[in-house]
Design a protein around this motif. Structure first.
Motif, PDB file in Angstrom:
ATOM      1  N   PHE A  30      20.414  48.369  35.306  1.00 41.02           N
ATOM      2  CA  PHE A  30      21.201  47.108  35.715  1.00 41.02           C
ATOM      3  C   PHE A  30      22.126  47.708  36.902  1.00 41.02           C
ATOM      4  CE2 PHE A  30      19.539  45.796  31.756  1.00 41.02           C
ATOM      5  CZ  PHE A  30      19.108  44.561  31.887  1.00 41.02           C
ATOM      6  N   VAL A  31      22.503  46.840  37.799  1.00 43.28           N
ATOM      7  CA  VAL A  31      23.516  47.243  38.650  1.00 43.28           C
ATOM      8  C   VAL A  31      24.658  46.440  38.473  1.00 43.28           C
ATOM      9  CG1 VAL A  31      24.028  48.019  41.196  1.00 43.28           C
ATOM     10  CG2 VAL A  31      21.667  48.475  40.105  1.00 43.28           C
ATOM     11  N   VAL A  32      25.827  46.754  38.557  1.00 42.95           N
ATOM     12  CA  VAL A  32      27.019  45.994  38.433  1.00 42.95           C
ATOM     13  C   VAL A  32      28.091  46.396  39.876  1.00 42.95           C
ATOM     14  CG1 VAL A  32      29.181  45.545  37.055  1.00 42.95           C
ATOM     15  CG2 VAL A  32      26.799  46.085  36.108  1.00 42.95           C
ATOM     16  N   ASP A  33      28.484  45.153  40.218  1.00 43.65           N
ATOM     17  CA  ASP A  33      29.404  45.054  41.184  1.00 43.65           C
ATOM     18  C   ASP A  33      30.718  44.346  40.838  1.00 43.65           C
ATOM     19  OD1 ASP A  33      27.612  46.141  42.973  1.00 43.65           O
ATOM     20  OD2 ASP A  33      27.048  44.441  43.803  1.00 43.65           O
ATOM     21  N   VAL A  34      31.905  44.619  40.879  1.00 45.34           N
ATOM     22  CA  VAL A  34      32.980  44.104  40.470  1.00 45.34           C
ATOM     23  C   VAL A  34      34.149  43.892  41.791  1.00 45.34           C
ATOM     24  CG1 VAL A  34      33.004  44.236  37.914  1.00 45.34           C
ATOM     25  CG2 VAL A  34      34.142  45.991  39.229  1.00 45.34           C
ATOM     26  N   ALA A  35      34.779  42.826  41.835  1.00 44.09           N
ATOM     27  CA  ALA A  35      35.843  42.760  42.685  1.00 44.09           C
ATOM     28  C   ALA A  35      37.099  42.246  42.334  1.00 44.09           C
ATOM     29  CB  ALA A  35      35.523  41.890  44.006  1.00 44.09           C
ATOM     30  N   LEU A  36      38.195  42.999  41.931  1.00 47.50           N
ATOM     31  CA  LEU A  36      39.564  42.582  41.111  1.00 47.50           C
ATOM     32  C   LEU A  36      40.324  42.193  42.038  1.00 47.50           C
ATOM     33  CD1 LEU A  36      39.654  45.706  38.779  1.00 47.50           C
ATOM     34  CD2 LEU A  36      38.485  43.571  38.571  1.00 47.50           C
ATOM     35  N   ARG A  37      41.028  40.989  41.789  1.00 49.22           N
ATOM     36  CA  ARG A  37      42.192  40.400  42.538  1.00 49.22           C
ATOM     37  C   ARG A  37      43.308  40.905  41.758  1.00 49.22           C
ATOM     38  NH1 ARG A  37      41.810  39.067  47.677  1.00 49.22           N
ATOM     39  NH2 ARG A  37      39.859  38.252  48.006  1.00 49.22           N
ATOM     40  N   THR A  38      44.279  41.714  42.514  1.00 47.01           N
ATOM     41  CA  THR A  38      45.362  42.303  41.827  1.00 47.01           C
ATOM     42  C   THR A  38      46.298  42.832  42.961  1.00 47.01           C
ATOM     43  OG1 THR A  38      46.308  43.856  40.439  1.00 47.01           O
ATOM     44  CG2 THR A  38      44.576  44.648  41.789  1.00 47.01           C
ATOM     45  N   SER A  39      47.598  42.917  42.527  1.00 46.23           N
ATOM     46  CA  SER A  39      48.763  43.349  43.782  1.00 46.23           C
ATOM     47  C   SER A  39      48.568  45.066  43.651  1.00 46.23           C
ATOM     48  CB  SER A  39      49.851  42.893  43.310  1.00 46.23           C
ATOM     49  OG  SER A  39      50.862  43.501  44.455  1.00 46.23           O
ATOM     50  N   THR A  40      48.243  45.505  44.769  1.00 45.18           N
ATOM     51  CA  THR A  40      48.450  47.080  44.904  1.00 45.18           C
ATOM     52  C   THR A  40      49.804  47.482  45.244  1.00 45.18           C
ATOM     53  OG1 THR A  40      47.300  46.930  47.045  1.00 45.18           O
ATOM     54  CG2 THR A  40      46.094  47.198  45.157  1.00 45.18           C
ATOM     55  N   ALA A  41      50.682  46.432  45.305  1.00 44.59           N
ATOM     56  CA  ALA A  41      51.957  46.893  46.148  1.00 44.59           C
ATOM     57  C   ALA A  41      52.849  47.833  45.454  1.00 44.59           C
ATOM     58  CB  ALA A  41      52.832  45.548  46.384  1.00 44.59           C
ATOM     59  N   ALA A  42      52.696  47.786  44.048  1.00 47.71           N
ATOM     60  CA  ALA A  42      53.470  48.737  43.260  1.00 47.71           C
ATOM     61  C   ALA A  42      53.104  50.083  43.478  1.00 47.71           C
ATOM     62  CB  ALA A  42      53.871  48.095  41.913  1.00 47.71           C
ATOM     63  N   ALA A  43      51.781  50.085  43.130  1.00 46.69           N
ATOM     64  CA  ALA A  43      50.962  51.523  43.392  1.00 46.69           C
ATOM     65  C   ALA A  43      51.319  51.956  44.690  1.00 46.69           C
ATOM     66  CB  ALA A  43      49.484  51.228  43.188  1.00 46.69           C
ATOM     67  N   ALA A  44      50.963  51.210  45.894  1.00 46.15           N
ATOM     68  CA  ALA A  44      51.125  52.072  47.144  1.00 46.15           C
ATOM     69  C   ALA A  44      52.654  52.499  47.078  1.00 46.15           C
ATOM     70  CB  ALA A  44      50.952  50.805  48.311  1.00 46.15           C
TER      71      ALA A  44
END
Length: 121
Positions: A30-44
């Motif tokens: 099986f092949v899985v694709d995921v796209a997560l909506r999140t804020s990356t501002a703190a990580a950046a």
């Protein structure tokens, strides 16, 4: 909140999902694709992994679900994967696609897939 996108695509895992006994016995990829909506501002700003989604750990979690308890439908599998993603801190929503490229279909085809979108509770 900013809504950035973190994607993991093409995660290939052997699983034993399907409605037919031979699918459960032999299994298939099986092949899985995921796209997560999140804020990356703190990580950046901090340049620190603890402020974002660890996609290595995410891949391990998703792979364990695909390789784990069999289900009849890829819709059910997609829901389980989405639940794992929306349980992560900071994830607002997720789009999950489960591909079943070796589905037992009599006709020639390139892919069968189910895509769902879920929001965090």
């Amino acid at each position: 909140m900013d809504t950035d996108l973190i994607t993991l695509t093409g995660l290939r895992v052997h699983g034993r999902h399907g409605v037919f006994d031979f699918e459960r016995d032999a299994g298939q990829d099986f092949v899985v694709d995921v796209a997560l909506r999140t804020s990356t501002a703190a990580a950046a700003a901090s340049d620190d992994l603890k402020h974002t989604v660890d996609y290595g750990a995410l891949a391990d979690t998703l792979a364990a679900i695909v390789a784990g308890e069999p289900v009849n439908l890829i819709e059910t599998l997609a829901e389980r994967l989405a639940d794992a993603c929306t349980a992560l801190d900071g994830v607002a929503s997720v789009q999950v696609t489960v591909h079943k490229p070796q589905a037992p279909i009599a006709q020639q085809f390139a892919d069968v897939a189910v895509t769902i979108e879920r929001s965090a509770p």
